[in-house]
Each structure stands twice: as structure tokens, then as C-alpha cells.
Design an enzyme around this catalytic site. Structure first.
Site, PDB file in Angstrom:
ATOM      1  N   HIS A   9      -3.326  -1.502  -2.045  1.00 43.15           N
ATOM      2  CA  HIS A   9      -4.049  -2.646  -1.482  1.00 43.15           C
ATOM      3  C   HIS A   9      -4.056  -2.515   0.029  1.00 43.15           C
ATOM      4  CE1 HIS A   9      -5.156  -6.668  -0.193  1.00 43.15           C
ATOM      5  NE2 HIS A   9      -4.153  -6.569   0.658  1.00 43.15           N
ATOM      6  N   TYR A  31      -3.423 -13.178  -4.348  1.00 38.60           N
ATOM      7  CA  TYR A  31      -4.822 -12.905  -4.705  1.00 38.60           C
ATOM      8  C   TYR A  31      -5.596 -14.199  -4.999  1.00 38.60           C
ATOM      9  CZ  TYR A  31      -4.474  -7.775  -4.941  1.00 38.60           C
ATOM     10  OH  TYR A  31      -4.356  -6.434  -4.630  1.00 38.60           O
ATOM     11  N   ASN A  62      -5.200   0.743  -9.315  1.00 34.31           N
ATOM     12  CA  ASN A  62      -5.870   1.525  -8.270  1.00 34.31           C
ATOM     13  C   ASN A  62      -4.998   1.799  -7.048  1.00 34.31           C
ATOM     14  OD1 ASN A  62      -6.013  -1.010  -7.199  1.00 34.31           O
ATOM     15  ND2 ASN A  62      -8.225  -1.038  -6.898  1.00 34.31           N
ATOM     16  N   LYS A  65       0.810  -0.111  -5.060  1.00 34.48           N
ATOM     17  CA  LYS A  65       0.828  -0.893  -6.301  1.00 34.48           C
ATOM     18  C   LYS A  65       1.741  -0.256  -7.367  1.00 34.48           C
ATOM     19  CE  LYS A  65      -3.745  -2.977  -5.522  1.00 34.48           C
ATOM     20  NZ  LYS A  65      -5.062  -3.345  -6.116  1.00 34.48           N
ATOM     21  N   GLU A 120      -1.953 -12.241   5.107  1.00 35.95           N
ATOM     22  CA  GLU A 120      -1.190 -11.410   4.169  1.00 35.95           C
ATOM     23  C   GLU A 120       0.119 -10.916   4.781  1.00 35.95           C
ATOM     24  OE1 GLU A 120      -3.956  -8.425   2.828  1.00 35.95           O
ATOM     25  OE2 GLU A 120      -5.177  -9.900   1.775  1.00 35.95           O
TER      26      GLU A 120
END
Ligand code: RTP
Ligand code: MG
Length: 142
Positions: free
Chosen positions: A117, A51, A114, A11, A128
């Protein structure tokens, strides 16, 4: 045990900290092979589509805003139980609850920023991987 593929995203916070290589080393040491990779700066539309399952959640705006805040590194990981192995390497969603030595414990600041993913099921992984890569962009390495 089955050979699986999973979709991983480093990320914007972790890209900004310049720890792509350190995270790739963790994948490799865990027996996962990188079979496709690209760096991209997600558009709002691309992040929202990725998402979509969280569309109605209160954190959706923060999540998609964060994911478009800078470039991300997207890769397909292949290996035995790759989906669970990658989730174990990442640690809990909230870095404050992540086990020591996991990617999120070591590199993440908050539940919003965070670091990584990883697909959470075989169905998610299939969707995905196809969301980011065409078949001709994935290079199985045996
Ligand atoms: P990811 O999809 O990014 O791998 O994370 P995850 O499976 O561990 O967690 P998920 O439930 O899918 O949530 C996606 C991302 O949304 C943010 N989030 N915020 N404030 C909150 O309660 C909350 N819950 C989730 C996190 O950044 C999480 O990674
Ligand atoms: Mg998730």
C-alpha cells in the site's frame, strides 16, 4: 520539488513471502528513507478505519479480511516527491496491469493480495502517517 512523507504498508502476502528486505532495498535505491517502521497484526477495526474511504465498495470485506490475515510491515518513507515515487515503485493496483520491475508485478498474485500500500495524495499521507505513528515515533534523518 518538495520533501514529502508517505505511508507504506507491506501487506500480509509479501510479509509471508519473506520479501520485506527486498522491498526496503527498492525504497532505498529510489532515494526514500525509512523514518519510522513497525510490524503489526491489524485488528478488523483498525483495518476498517484505515480503508474507511472504501467502506461502500463491494470489495471492502475482502480487502479488510485480507489485511487482517497476517502481520503487515508499516513504514513512513521520506524523500523528494515520496508519495509519487512510492506509487511508481508499487505499480498498478492490479498486478496483471503493473509495469515490469514494479513491486506488484514482481511480488503480487492478484488485485486482492497486491503486496503493498502507498498513500495516494498529500492529504491521505498526512492522515495515514498519523493513523499509525505518533510524532515521537518518527525520526527524520536529513
Ligand atoms: P492501496 O490503497 O492498498 O495502496 O491500493 P490502491 O491505492 O492502488 O487501490 P485502491 O483503489 O485504494 O484500493 C484499495 C485496495 O482495494 C483492493 N481493490 N480491489 N476488486 C477491485 O476492483 C478492487 N479494487 C481495489 C486492492 O487490493 C487495493 O489495493
Ligand atoms: Mg489506495
Amino acid at each position: 520539488m518538495a520533501t514529502e512523507r508517505t505511508l507504506s504498508i507491506i501487506k500480509p502476502d509479501a510479509v509471508s513471502k519473506n520479501v520485506i528486505g527486498e522491498i526496503y532495498t527498492r525504497f532505498e535505491k529510489a532515494g526514500l528513507k525509512i523514518v519510522a517502521a513497525k510490524m503489526i497484526h491489524l485488528s478488523q477495526e483498525k483495518a476498517e478505519g484505515f480503508y474507511a474511504e472504501h467502506k461502500e465498495r463491494p470489495f471492502f470485506g475482502a480487502l479488510t479480511g485480507f489485511m487482517t490475515s497476517g502481520p503487515v510491515m508499516v513504514q513512513v518513507l521520506e524523500g523528494e516527491n515520496a508519495i509519487a515515487v512510492n506509487r511508481d515503485l508499487m505499480g498498478a493496483t492490479n498486478p496483471k496491469e503493473a509495469e515490469a520491475g514494479t513491486i506488484r508485478a514482481d511480488f503480487a498474485e492478484s488485485i486482492d493480495a497486491n503486496a503493498a500500500h502507498g498513500s495516494d495524495s498529500a492529504e491521505s499521507a498526512e492522515r495515514e502517517v498519523a493513523y499509525f505513528f505518533g510524532a515521537d515515533e518518527i525520526c527524520p534523518r536529513g
